[in-house]
Write a protein that holds these residues in place. Structure first.
Motif: not given
Length: 626
Positions: A452-461, A492-501, A503-507
């Motif tokens: 029931g929540s709005p379908f939204r997501f973030e592509i992180l880079s 630094a923030q990107y690598q930390s977020r990828v390491n700990t999953y 994120f919604d979507v990453v390339s």
């Protein structure tokens, strides 16, 4: 632990007299007796070696290449545990921190890859190796002349310390490779034994021979688990030279490197200096290349390659461009959908998101037709599944029929082909139907997820480069009522977020080798789905995938490995865990015309810094001989 095995230290390393006493009772004693043909100069997964024991150098090098000069290039974007935009530690072997690329060139290993063979390795620190008949015990006979850069000897103690420390405390990807390494035993100062559990893949022992050898004495004074900007003691062909954090690092050739005249080393490591430059974005890196601040560049932006190599140095021939064949599996590049997020849990949702990406329009409008569509992680290799599954593939798939989608048992899933308009209504309609079948519904112009929540997501880079590709994709998603945003964060923030999953979507792009190894457990294995720092970005958890990974890694022949890989490919593609991007079977490279090379690169890797050289006459002509 085997009967008669002497008491190990906490990490299973036997040292001193106890080790020597145990040598006759430990399984390593059987390795020598059972070793087919006696000590070997090389190893390969399936037993075939191109080079004999008396070879003088690899065919893809020039042993008479001149030494000197430098190569300068930008940090690669795909390197393991490394950030292409900066670095903050020289400890490249742990999860914490960002290490600079090519630190591995500072460290020697037991054996080294021959890049013109799928997986063969030949002796560096290890002159020869003895293998037990069951392939679970290995004795490495070390070269007594091996030395660290401070002149101290490199011994079996150092090898044992390195492997056990990396298994206990190393980066998760390293620990994964070493999981089935049961024990390491020091048999004498120049003999070390490694025993595996029997559950290891056929490639695991070869991967272990490529692990860095650390100085045990050095790490008695320094914390292995600490991030540090003190360059560690090492033993390889290069050592850390000048550097400025966030700007550059230089690796200096070790003139008296103990191994420079070995067959595996001749023709390699010709540059006196390797300099890696760090830039916040590709535009800045390209401008630096135009000015000669970097001298070699592999171009990954099709628009730049097609429209921007028109500066004076290209026009007058000082900079040359080449398409160099790439015979390797192309690997997988795409947007990875994090199935740990409830919104991506349903495969129908993931399939719908793939339908919205209009590759044909993107390739024509943004990439100047430079690419082909990626279908698989195994693209550009025999492991790529096509058409209906073979009888051999079906035999591996049938036990999991109840848990797998029916599409696995038909023609291999292929990425959709649009009309190239950028607004293919038929594909959008199909995507909408899949989303509704998965429980999504419209509320005006907004799509609501099943909860029931709005379908939204973030592509992180960590770079704005992809924005021009993401924005048209987001526009297509908006037509379905989905809000997709593109967020750029600092490295630094990107690598930390990828390491700990987080994120919604990453390339990302993940290259694969011609012979599969433990890296595929990191990519797709269930255990890695919750291991911080693994490459299982999508969070795949599937008994069928785990079983097929086991089949591929335990295959007794290359043919059987290919069959298992094709079956695995079918399952992964039918799971829609990513939105695949694009690839090209060539390296598009530009360079200032000061290099010499032996010709086409070896088939299984492209690392010009390893065996190219500076041509003195060309360098003098360009005034770039430093």
């Amino acid at each position: 632990m085997s009967a008669g095995f002497a008491t190990p230290t906490r990490r299973g390393v036997l040292v001193g007299a106890a080790a020597l006493a145990a040598a006759s009772t430990f399984p390593f004693a059987a390795a020598r007796a059972q070793a087919p043909g006696g000590p070997r100069h090389g190893l390969s997964v399936f037993g075939d070696l191109k080079y004999g024991p008396l070879f003088q150098h690899f065919d893809y090098v020039d042993p008479a290449a001149p030494a000197g000069g430098r190569m300068a290039f930008t940090a690669p974007s795909w390197a393991f545990n490394q950030n292409p935009q900066t670095f903050n530690t020289f400890n490249t072997f742990i999860l914490t921190g960002d290490a600079p690329p090519r630190m591995e060139m500072c460290f020697d290993t037991l054996m080294v890859r021959a890049l013109d063979e799928p997986d063969a390795v030949y002796g560096l620190v290890a002159e020869t190796v003895e293998v037990s008949g069951d392939g679970s015990a290995y004795i490495f006979n070390l070269r007594p002349e091996a030395r660290f850069h401070d002149g101290s000897p490199l011994s079996a103690e150092d090898v044992a310390f390195s492997l056990t420390t990396l298994k206990d405390k190393g980066h998760p990807a390293i620990r994964q490779v070493l999981t089935e390494m049961a024990e390491v035993q020091v048999l004498s100062p120049h003999r070390v034994g490694i025993r595996f559990t029997g559950r290891q893949s056929r490639k695991t022992p070869l991967a272990v021979t490529g692990m860095p050898i650390l100085s045990k004495a050095y790490y008695a004074r320094y914390d292995f688990e600490g991030t540090t900007l003190t360059p560690p003691l090492s033993s390889g062909p290069y050592k850390v030279g000048r550097y400025e954090i966030g700007r550059f690092i230089e690796y200096q050739q070790v003139a008296d490197w103990w191994a420079k005249d070995l067959p595996v080393s001749r023709g390699h490591f010709n540059f006196k200096t390797l300099r890696i430059e760090f830039y916040r974005n590709r535009t800045a890196g390209f401008e630096a290349f135009k000015k000669g601040a970097t001298t070699f560049r592999e171009e990954f932006t099709a628009k730049t390659w097609a429209t921007e190599y028109n500066f004076p140095a290209v026009d007058d021939g000082r900079v040359i461009r080449k398409d160099i064949p790439d015979g390797r599996p192309s690997g997988g590049q795409g947007w990875f959908l994090n199935t740990r997020r409830p919104v991506f849990a349903d495969a129908r949702v993931r399939q719908a998101l793939g339908l919205v990406f209009d590759f044909e329009w993107t390739n024509k409008s943004l990439f100047f037709g430079a690419y082909q569509r990626t279908q698989s992680f195994f693209q550009n290799s025999p492991m790529f599944a096509e058409g209906e599954p073979s009888a051999e593939e079906l035999a591996l798939l049938e036990p999991f029929r109840d848990e797998l989608p029916e599409a696995v048992f038909g023609p291999a899933v292929m990425a959709p082909v649009s009309d190239g308009s950028g607004n293919d209504r038929s594909m959008l309609r199909e995507a909408d139907q899949l989303l509704r079948a998965a429980g999504c519904r419209r509320d005006g112009t907004t799509l609501l997820a099943p909860d029931g929540s709005p379908f939204r997501f973030e592509i992180l880079s960590n770079s704005p480069t992809f924005e021009r590709v993401v924005l048209p994709y987001a526009k297509g998603l908006a037509r379905l009522g989905i809000e997709a945003s593109f967020r750029v964060v600092d490295p630094a923030q990107y690598q930390s977020r990828v390491n700990t999953y987080d994120f919604d979507v990453v390339s990302r792009r993940f290259p694969l080798s011609a012979t599969l190894g433990e890296e595929i457990r990191q990519l797709w294995g269930s255990r890695s789905a919750e291991t911080p720092g693994s490459t299982n970005l999508s969070g795949i958890r599937s008994p069928a995938v785990d079983a097929l990974i086991d089949s591929a890694l335990s295959a007794p022949t290359r043919e059987r490995m290919v069959v298992a890989a094709r079956a695995l490919d079918r399952v992964l593609r039918a799971g829609y865990y990513w939105v695949p991007h694009w690839y090209k079977p060539v390296h598009t490279v530009a360079m200032w015309d000061l290099f010499g090379s032996p010709g086409d690169p070896p088939a299984y890797d492209f690392r010009p810094e390893l065996h190219w050289w500076v041509d003195p006459q060309k360098a003098e002509r360009l005034g770039m001989g430093g």
